[in-house]
Design a protein around this motif. Structure first.
Motif, mmCIF file in Angstrom:
data_model
loop_
_atom_site.group_PDB
_atom_site.id
_atom_site.type_symbol
_atom_site.label_atom_id
_atom_site.label_comp_id
_atom_site.label_asym_id
_atom_site.label_seq_id
_atom_site.Cartn_x
_atom_site.Cartn_y
_atom_site.Cartn_z
ATOM 1 N N GLN A 115 -63.784 9.096 25.806
ATOM 2 C CA GLN A 115 -64.233 8.512 24.588
ATOM 3 C C GLN A 115 -65.293 9.165 23.923
ATOM 4 O OE1 GLN A 115 -64.160 4.367 25.010
ATOM 5 N NE2 GLN A 115 -61.982 4.136 24.439
ATOM 6 N N PRO A 116 -65.437 9.336 22.756
ATOM 7 C CA PRO A 116 -66.755 9.795 22.261
ATOM 8 C C PRO A 116 -68.171 9.004 22.880
ATOM 9 C CG PRO A 116 -65.256 9.619 20.474
ATOM 10 C CD PRO A 116 -64.612 9.001 21.484
ATOM 11 N N GLY A 117 -69.235 10.165 23.122
ATOM 12 C CA GLY A 117 -70.217 9.447 23.703
ATOM 13 C C GLY A 117 -70.166 9.315 25.155
ATOM 14 N N GLY A 118 -68.927 9.405 25.679
ATOM 15 C CA GLY A 118 -68.796 9.680 27.251
ATOM 16 C C GLY A 118 -69.573 10.961 28.075
ATOM 17 N N SER A 119 -69.041 10.945 29.160
ATOM 18 C CA SER A 119 -69.651 12.007 29.972
ATOM 19 C C SER A 119 -68.503 12.448 30.866
ATOM 20 C CB SER A 119 -70.833 11.616 30.685
ATOM 21 O OG SER A 119 -71.835 11.135 30.145
ATOM 22 N N LYS B 282 -68.749 14.712 21.914
ATOM 23 C CA LYS B 282 -68.176 14.594 20.679
ATOM 24 C C LYS B 282 -66.647 15.153 20.631
ATOM 25 C CE LYS B 282 -72.865 15.181 18.909
ATOM 26 N NZ LYS B 282 -73.744 16.324 17.990
ATOM 27 N N PRO B 283 -65.895 14.361 19.604
ATOM 28 C CA PRO B 283 -64.593 15.135 19.453
ATOM 29 C C PRO B 283 -64.561 16.689 19.197
ATOM 30 C CG PRO B 283 -64.869 13.069 18.123
ATOM 31 C CD PRO B 283 -66.213 13.281 18.685
ATOM 32 N N VAL C 175 -62.078 14.772 24.032
ATOM 33 C CA VAL C 175 -62.909 13.675 23.621
ATOM 34 C C VAL C 175 -62.147 13.126 22.260
ATOM 35 C CG1 VAL C 175 -65.178 13.240 22.779
ATOM 36 C CG2 VAL C 175 -64.961 15.171 24.243
ATOM 37 N N ALA C 176 -61.649 11.663 22.572
ATOM 38 C CA ALA C 176 -61.032 11.083 21.526
ATOM 39 C C ALA C 176 -61.080 9.591 21.814
ATOM 40 C CB ALA C 176 -59.310 11.718 21.526
ATOM 41 N N SER C 177 -60.828 8.712 20.880
ATOM 42 C CA SER C 177 -61.196 7.433 20.891
ATOM 43 C C SER C 177 -59.284 6.966 20.808
ATOM 44 C CB SER C 177 -61.945 6.759 19.870
ATOM 45 O OG SER C 177 -61.399 7.090 18.519
#
Length: 116
Positions: free
Chosen positions: A13-17, A87-88, A114-116
């Motif tokens: 997800q966005p913000g992840g690592s 980020k996406p 990277v996606a929610s």
């Protein structure tokens, strides 16, 4: 035969690592500058980061500065890319690369989404 094998990609997800790894064989790893590149769908492959043989020089493209960290372990013949605050627009296939005087060597790539 020189081989570069990436791993560690996935969906986050966005913000992840994520942490990518690239294991190199067939050359004296500690003598080579290592780089990470990425290629997003419909776009050209772009350089992301590089690290010199002993890590004394590290460079990043502007869009990942402060979020990504490249490192290497010469005992394990491995280069890493720690990616934080994803980020996406970081979605891409990520490749590690090195080069000799006469050849470029690439891995097969690992997908980062990277996606929610």
């Amino acid at each position: 035969q020189v081989q570069l094998v990436e791993s560690g990609g996935g969906t986050v997800q966005p913000g992840g690592s994520l942490r990518l790894s690239c294991v190199v064989s067939g050359l004296k790893f500690g003598e080579y500058v290592m780089s990470w590149f990425r290629q997003a769908p419909g776009k050209e492959r772009e350089w992301v980061a590089l690290i010199t043989q002993t890590g004394g020089v590290i460079r990043y493209t502007d869009s990942v500065q402060g979020r990504f960290r490249i490192s290497r372990d010469n005992d394990r013949n491995t280069v890493y890319l720690q990616m934080n605050s994803l980020k996406p627009e970081d979605t891409a296939v990520y490749y590690c690369k090195t080069q000799s005087a006469s050849d470029d060597y690439w891995g097969q790539g690992t997908q980062v989404t990277v996606a929610s």
